[in-house]
Design a protein around this motif. Structure first.
Motif, PDB file in Angstrom:
ATOM      1  N   ASN A 186       0.825  -1.207   0.000  1.00 14.93           N
ATOM      2  CA  ASN A 186       0.000   0.000   0.000  1.00 14.93           C
ATOM      3  C   ASN A 186       0.862   1.261   0.000  1.00 14.93           C
ATOM      4  N   ALA A 187       2.057   1.173   0.594  1.00 17.92           N
ATOM      5  CA  ALA A 187       2.962   2.325   0.562  1.00 17.92           C
ATOM      6  C   ALA A 187       3.462   2.573  -0.860  1.00 17.92           C
ATOM      7  N   TYR A 188       3.766   1.482  -1.583  1.00 14.18           N
ATOM      8  CA  TYR A 188       4.144   1.638  -2.991  1.00 14.18           C
ATOM      9  C   TYR A 188       2.998   2.259  -3.786  1.00 14.18           C
ATOM     10  N   ARG A 189       1.790   1.740  -3.573  1.00 14.37           N
ATOM     11  CA  ARG A 189       0.628   2.233  -4.323  1.00 14.37           C
ATOM     12  C   ARG A 189       0.411   3.721  -4.092  1.00 14.37           C
ATOM     13  N   ASN A 190       0.523   4.155  -2.850  1.00 10.17           N
ATOM     14  CA  ASN A 190       0.260   5.559  -2.557  1.00 10.17           C
ATOM     15  C   ASN A 190       1.442   6.464  -2.888  1.00 10.17           C
ATOM     16  N   LYS A 191       2.643   5.886  -2.966  1.00 13.66           N
ATOM     17  CA  LYS A 191       3.763   6.668  -3.494  1.00 13.66           C
ATOM     18  C   LYS A 191       3.505   7.011  -4.961  1.00 13.66           C
ATOM     19  N   LEU A 192       2.871   6.086  -5.692  1.00 14.58           N
ATOM     20  CA  LEU A 192       2.497   6.374  -7.080  1.00 14.58           C
ATOM     21  C   LEU A 192       1.520   7.547  -7.139  1.00 14.58           C
ATOM     22  N   ALA A 193       0.587   7.586  -6.179  1.00 10.12           N
ATOM     23  CA  ALA A 193      -0.379   8.691  -6.156  1.00 10.12           C
ATOM     24  C   ALA A 193       0.333  10.024  -5.949  1.00 10.12           C
ATOM     25  N   ALA A 194       1.334  10.037  -5.072  1.00 11.19           N
ATOM     26  CA  ALA A 194       2.078  11.278  -4.829  1.00 11.19           C
ATOM     27  C   ALA A 194       2.854  11.706  -6.076  1.00 11.19           C
ATOM     28  N   LEU A 195       3.522  10.759  -6.708  1.00  9.40           N
ATOM     29  CA  LEU A 195       4.289  11.083  -7.919  1.00  9.40           C
ATOM     30  C   LEU A 195       3.375  11.567  -9.035  1.00  9.40           C
ATOM     31  N   ALA A 197       0.507  13.131  -8.594  1.00  8.41           N
ATOM     32  CA  ALA A 197       0.083  14.485  -8.229  1.00  8.41           C
ATOM     33  C   ALA A 197       1.170  15.509  -8.537  1.00  8.41           C
ATOM     34  N   LEU A 198       2.415  15.078  -8.512  1.00  4.71           N
ATOM     35  CA  LEU A 198       3.537  15.975  -8.803  1.00  4.71           C
ATOM     36  C   LEU A 198       3.847  16.059 -10.291  1.00  4.71           C
ATOM     37  N   GLY A 199       3.081  15.341 -11.127  1.00  3.64           N
ATOM     38  CA  GLY A 199       3.300  15.384 -12.567  1.00  3.64           C
ATOM     39  C   GLY A 199       4.573  14.703 -13.000  1.00  3.64           C
ATOM     40  N   ARG A 200       4.874  13.533 -12.410  1.00  2.00           N
ATOM     41  CA  ARG A 200       6.104  12.805 -12.718  1.00  2.00           C
ATOM     42  C   ARG A 200       5.763  11.411 -13.244  1.00  2.00           C
ATOM     43  N   PRO A 201       5.173  11.330 -14.437  1.00  2.00           N
ATOM     44  CA  PRO A 201       4.690  10.034 -14.944  1.00  2.00           C
ATOM     45  C   PRO A 201       5.782   8.992 -15.143  1.00  2.00           C
ATOM     46  N   GLN A 202       6.978   9.416 -15.565  1.00  2.00           N
ATOM     47  CA  GLN A 202       8.043   8.439 -15.773  1.00  2.00           C
ATOM     48  C   GLN A 202       8.499   7.826 -14.454  1.00  2.00           C
ATOM     49  N   ASP A 203       8.483   8.629 -13.391  1.00  2.00           N
ATOM     50  CA  ASP A 203       8.811   8.093 -12.069  1.00  2.00           C
ATOM     51  C   ASP A 203       7.702   7.153 -11.583  1.00  2.00           C
ATOM     52  N   VAL A 204       6.459   7.464 -11.931  1.00  2.00           N
ATOM     53  CA  VAL A 204       5.350   6.565 -11.583  1.00  2.00           C
ATOM     54  C   VAL A 204       5.601   5.187 -12.185  1.00  2.00           C
ATOM     55  N   ALA A 235      -0.011   6.583 -16.296  1.00  2.00           N
ATOM     56  CA  ALA A 235       1.214   7.385 -16.395  1.00  2.00           C
ATOM     57  C   ALA A 235       1.892   7.151 -17.739  1.00  2.00           C
ATOM     58  N   LEU A 236       1.935   5.912 -18.177  1.00  2.00           N
ATOM     59  CA  LEU A 236       2.552   5.586 -19.465  1.00  2.00           C
ATOM     60  C   LEU A 236       1.860   6.331 -20.605  1.00  2.00           C
ATOM     61  N   GLY A 237       0.540   6.482 -20.478  1.00  2.00           N
ATOM     62  CA  GLY A 237      -0.227   7.171 -21.513  1.00  2.00           C
ATOM     63  C   GLY A 237       0.124   8.638 -21.665  1.00  2.00           C
ATOM     64  N   GLU A 238       0.846   9.200 -20.691  1.00  2.00           N
ATOM     65  CA  GLU A 238       1.204  10.615 -20.760  1.00  2.00           C
ATOM     66  C   GLU A 238       2.457  10.878 -21.583  1.00  2.00           C
ATOM     67  N   TYR A 239       3.242   9.819 -21.897  1.00  2.00           N
ATOM     68  CA  TYR A 239       4.474  10.093 -22.647  1.00  2.00           C
ATOM     69  C   TYR A 239       4.863   9.011 -23.649  1.00  2.00           C
ATOM     70  N   ALA A 240       4.298   7.804 -23.521  1.00  2.00           N
ATOM     71  CA  ALA A 240       4.706   6.712 -24.404  1.00  2.00           C
ATOM     72  C   ALA A 240       3.945   6.757 -25.727  1.00  2.00           C
ATOM     73  N   PRO A 241       4.486   6.168 -26.803  1.00  2.00           N
ATOM     74  CA  PRO A 241       3.772   6.113 -28.078  1.00  2.00           C
ATOM     75  C   PRO A 241       2.437   5.379 -27.936  1.00  2.00           C
ATOM     76  N   PRO A 242       1.414   5.801 -28.673  1.00  2.00           N
ATOM     77  CA  PRO A 242       0.089   5.170 -28.563  1.00  2.00           C
ATOM     78  C   PRO A 242       0.122   3.651 -28.739  1.00  2.00           C
ATOM     79  N   ALA A 243       0.964   3.167 -29.645  1.00  2.00           N
ATOM     80  CA  ALA A 243       1.029   1.723 -29.878  1.00  2.00           C
ATOM     81  C   ALA A 243       1.516   0.987 -28.631  1.00  2.00           C
ATOM     82  N   THR A 244       2.471   1.572 -27.935  1.00  2.00           N
ATOM     83  CA  THR A 244       2.988   0.965 -26.698  1.00  2.00           C
ATOM     84  C   THR A 244       1.901   0.932 -25.632  1.00  2.00           C
TER      85      THR A 244
END
Length: 372
Positions: A186-195, A197-204, A235-244
């Motif tokens: 759950n800590a991993y899951r909510n760390k994703l929520a924080a990242l 919120a900070l606009g860091r999709p690649q870190d997510v 998060a991947l949808g914010e920067y990866a190619p549509p096919a990926t």
């Protein structure tokens, strides 16, 4: 009732030697109930009787026998009305029943009798359910005052801070929780929520990959794992190619056929191909949301654009409004598009954007589409 995805804290008092079998949490809960019944019969003091009943109530809760557990714990309070542990365990029963207000009352009753770490931590959790970020944070601080190394309290504190708009500070608490309790899913899951919120999709994506790596979480909860996969896909949808992104969505749907993030990707792709009717059919699970899963702003945005393409403008307006309620930052995106359509909002605030959107819909009808 909402899905219960984590174990609430309960730090129990030490038991006398005769009751050791009753308090063995490694035992099957049904067996534990029988053992605690015997321990209750053997009790010679009010404290021993309350202890046996309390462990029995806890085991009944684990079996999902909430009414029976509540009755057993109320009986325990008859022997030791000042036991903070019993009040907390009764609060846990109410929480598991979906009665957050009842849980809050019982945790508060525990704190009226003792400065008790489990009561502070579990009440913080309940305040978080009510979206009372500051109260959540204050109670988490009290739990951490008693034990700064309490992983659960660190994880809750992080969630409180996200709700207070302090996601950057939350990251340290999630990292501490993971360091103290490796594999804390759950800590991993909510760390994703924080990242996020900070606009860091690649870190997510990077943190999600770490959480999903075999061996990181020894006994993963499938529901939390699905949520981690969904957050990764968004998060991947914010920067990866549509096919990926499409390939990842298809793989996710193979494992979880009704995963909302993957369904949203499919619907958005069909809409982009001009197949609004097919997109509408695919995304029906988003509209119905039979399991009551968390709806992201992007889901409502996709549904709004499908509605507009099919001429359902009132539904489109409702979904655009829901999207901005979940993510106020979308109002700036919509404001730019409305300006391009000739309907400049008086402000970029959601209220101003909604007023301009309503004018646009009234005038342009189906041509008022917030296309990406």
């Amino acid at each position: 009732m909402r899905r219960f995805l984590f174990a609430l804290a309960t730090l129990a008092p030490a038991a006398p030697a005769w009751a050791q079998s009753c308090i063995d949490r490694a035992a099957d809960p049904a067996t534990q109930v029988t053992l605690c019944d015997q321990a209750f019969q053997d009790a010679t003091t009010p404290e021993d009787a309350s202890l046996a009943l309390s462990y029995k109530g806890e085991a009944q809760r684990m079996l999902g026998q909430y009414d029976e557990a509540a009755a057993t714990l109320q009986q325990a309070l008859g022997y030791t009305p000042g036991s903070a542990w019993v009040w907390v365990e009764l609060g846990n029963v109410r929480y598991d029943q979906g009665d957050s207000a009842g849980a809050l009352a019982h945790y508060s009753a525990a704190l009226a009798t003792e400065d008790y770490i489990s009561a502070w931590a579990n009440r913080a959790e309940t305040w978080w359910q009510f979206r009372e970020g500051q109260r959540c944070s204050d109670d988490a601080d009290n739990a951490l005052r008693l034990d700064p190394q309490y992983a659960y309290a660190n994880e809750i504190k992080g969630r409180c801070l996200i709700d207070l708009g302090r996601a950057d500070e939350a990251l340290a608490y999630f990292d501490t929780a993971i360091a103290l309790a490796p594999g804390y899913q759950n800590a991993y899951r909510n760390k994703l929520a924080a990242l996020s919120a900070l606009g860091r999709p690649q870190d997510v994506v990077a943190v999600a990959d770490e959480a999903l790596r075999p061996g990181t979480i020894p006994d993963p909860n499938p529901a939390i794992e699905e949520d981690i996969l969904a957050r990764r896909l968004l998060a991947l949808g914010e920067y990866a190619p549509p096919a990926t992104v499409a390939t990842e969505a298809a793989a996710l749907l193979q494992r979880y056929p009704q995963n909302l993030a993957a369904v949203n990707v499919q619907g958005a792709a069909l809409l982009a191909d001009g197949k609004a009717a097919e997109a509408d059919q695919v995304t029906q699970v988003l509209r119905q949301n039979p399991d009551g899963a968390r709806m992201e702003a992007v889901y409502h945005d996709t549904l709004a654009r499908i509605d507009a393409s099919l001429g359902r403008m009132d539904d489109a307006f409702a979904n655009y409004e829901a999207a901005m309620t979940l993510d106020a930052g979308l109002s700036r995106t919509y404001a730019r598009k409305l300006s391009e359509l000739g309907f400049l909002p008086l402000s970029n605030a959601p209220a101003g954007v909604l007023t301009a959107l309503r004018r646009c819909i009234d005038v342009k009808k189906t041509a008022c589409v917030m296309s990406k």
